[in-house]
Design a protein around this motif. Structure first.
Motif, PDB file in Angstrom:
ATOM      1  N   PRO A  32       0.807  -1.227   0.000  1.00 16.01           N
ATOM      2  CA  PRO A  32       0.000   0.000   0.000  1.00 16.01           C
ATOM      3  C   PRO A  32       0.837   1.273   0.000  1.00 16.01           C
ATOM      4  N   VAL A  33       2.105   1.188   0.442  1.00 15.54           N
ATOM      5  CA  VAL A  33       2.994   2.353   0.508  1.00 15.54           C
ATOM      6  C   VAL A  33       4.407   1.900   0.172  1.00 15.54           C
ATOM      7  N   SER A  34       5.264   2.855  -0.084  1.00 12.64           N
ATOM      8  CA  SER A  34       6.693   2.564  -0.278  1.00 12.64           C
ATOM      9  C   SER A  34       7.405   2.636   1.068  1.00 12.64           C
ATOM     10  N   GLY A  35       8.375   1.740   1.251  1.00 12.87           N
ATOM     11  CA  GLY A  35       9.129   1.765   2.502  1.00 12.87           C
ATOM     12  C   GLY A  35       9.893   0.486   2.727  1.00 12.87           C
ATOM     13  N   MET A  36      10.229   0.231   4.006  1.00 15.06           N
ATOM     14  CA  MET A  36      11.012  -0.954   4.371  1.00 15.06           C
ATOM     15  C   MET A  36      10.171  -1.888   5.230  1.00 15.06           C
ATOM     16  N   VAL A  37      10.315  -3.186   4.997  1.00 12.32           N
ATOM     17  CA  VAL A  37       9.647  -4.194   5.815  1.00 12.32           C
ATOM     18  C   VAL A  37      10.376  -4.283   7.162  1.00 12.32           C
TER      19      VAL A  37
END
Length: 330
Positions: A136-141
């Motif tokens: 749903p969004v950009s980022g880090m797990v």
């Protein structure tokens, strides 16, 4: 007649055995101190009573002292916390079923709209197409994804994505300490990964409620300087400064003694150079205790010397021998 003579002889011998040892014992017995003719009695040196014991000075107690000083005491709370991302989104599937594919790992970077997992919603006797799960969004797990093959529902968290690189520190404060909390407080933070380094943080958020299960309030702190070495999931040791007590009279805590419901200490009297030092018992009112330094609200002035070792044997007016401060050797 012969029997009478033998009886008298035995009686005289018995009387001699009793009389002569008693006389000898009286001659060898010491005279009582304070009695007539004795060292402490009338006519003896020192006059009547115990003060006349020649050559036996009053008991002198060995003690160590410290000066009462004006200090500023910084109260604080120590608590453990965890590094978390400033903004996080939890990823859940659109359909319930069996997780057949997980395409990310802990630490993976994902772009919004990327395919990250697939769920098979089929039931016995039916076959459905796989249900895709998109980021749903950009980022880090930042949390470990659940294992493939798990059964999931539309409320099952698959993993969490941190939106930004900024991190925060989450901690929980015991209910008894929450009265000291307010935003803006500063804290020193240490991490096991970086021994010897101290990071500065600021309290940014205080939960409005107390958790009824743990009886704690959640707080959030933010590091004043972002550091790429600090990652979500790290363990943090927090020293949160709460209140500063400015310019108070303070002494080592071990100087005070509780006696009959009163808090007392012993203060060194002003004595002439050639006189034996003595102490006075003093009742005081105490305040905050910070790392063994105790605030004295009344009963003592800055500069006075207080006994910090050996006071358990003292009474008001006792004679003492000074061994120096508690950090010195005699």
């Amino acid at each position: 007649m012969k029997k009478i003579f033998i009886f008298l002889a035995v009686a005289l011998i018995a009387a001699g055995l009793i009389f002569f040892p008693s006389q000898r014992a009286q001659r060898n017995a010491p005279q009582s101190i304070g009695g007539p003719g004795g060292p402490g009695g009338p006519g003896g040196p020192g006059g009547p009573g115990r003060p006349g014991m020649a050559g036996n000075p009053a008991t002198v107690f060995s003690v160590r002292t410290e000066n009462a000083e004006i200090r500023s005491l910084q109260a604080y709370i120590e608590v453990n916390g965890n590094i978390v991302s400033e903004q996080e989104v939890t990823v859940v599937p659109d359909a319930a079923g069996k997780l057949v594919s997980m395409r990310v790992n802990l630490g993976s970077r994902v772009q919004r709209g990327a395919l990250v997992a697939e769920v098979d919603p089929s039931r016995p006797g039916t076959t459905y197409s796989l249900s895709p799960v998109y980021a749903p969004v950009s980022g880090m797990v930042v949390t470990s994804p659940i294992a493939e093959g798990s059964t999931v529902s539309t409320a099952t968290p698959l993993f969490t994505i941190a939106i930004s690189d900024n991190v925060e520190i989450a901690a929980h404060i015991p209910e008894r300490e929450v009265g000291q909390l307010r935003t803006g407080l500063r804290a020193q933070v240490r991490f096991e990964a970086f021994p010897g380094e101290v990071f500065t943080a600021q309290l940014t958020q205080v939960s409005p409620i107390v958790d009824p299960a743990s009886r704690t309030k959640k707080i959030t702190l933010r590091l004043l300087n972002n550091d790429s070495r600090i990652n979500p999931g790290m363990f943090a040791r927090i020293k949160l400064n709460t209140r500063t007590y400015e310019n108070v009279v303070s002494i080592p805590k071990e100087a005070v003694v509780e006696a009959r419901g009163k808090t007392i200490l012993y203060v060194l009297q002003n004595t002439a150079e050639n006189e034996i030092p003595r102490v006075s018992m003093r009742e005081v009112e105490t305040g905050v205790n910070v790392d063994g330094e105790l605030e004295i609200k009344s009963g003592l002035s800055a500069g006075e010397k207080v006994v910090v070792q050996g006071q358990q044997f003292l009474t008001d007016g006792a004679a003492v021998r000074l061994l120096g401060s508690r950090n010195e050797r005699s």
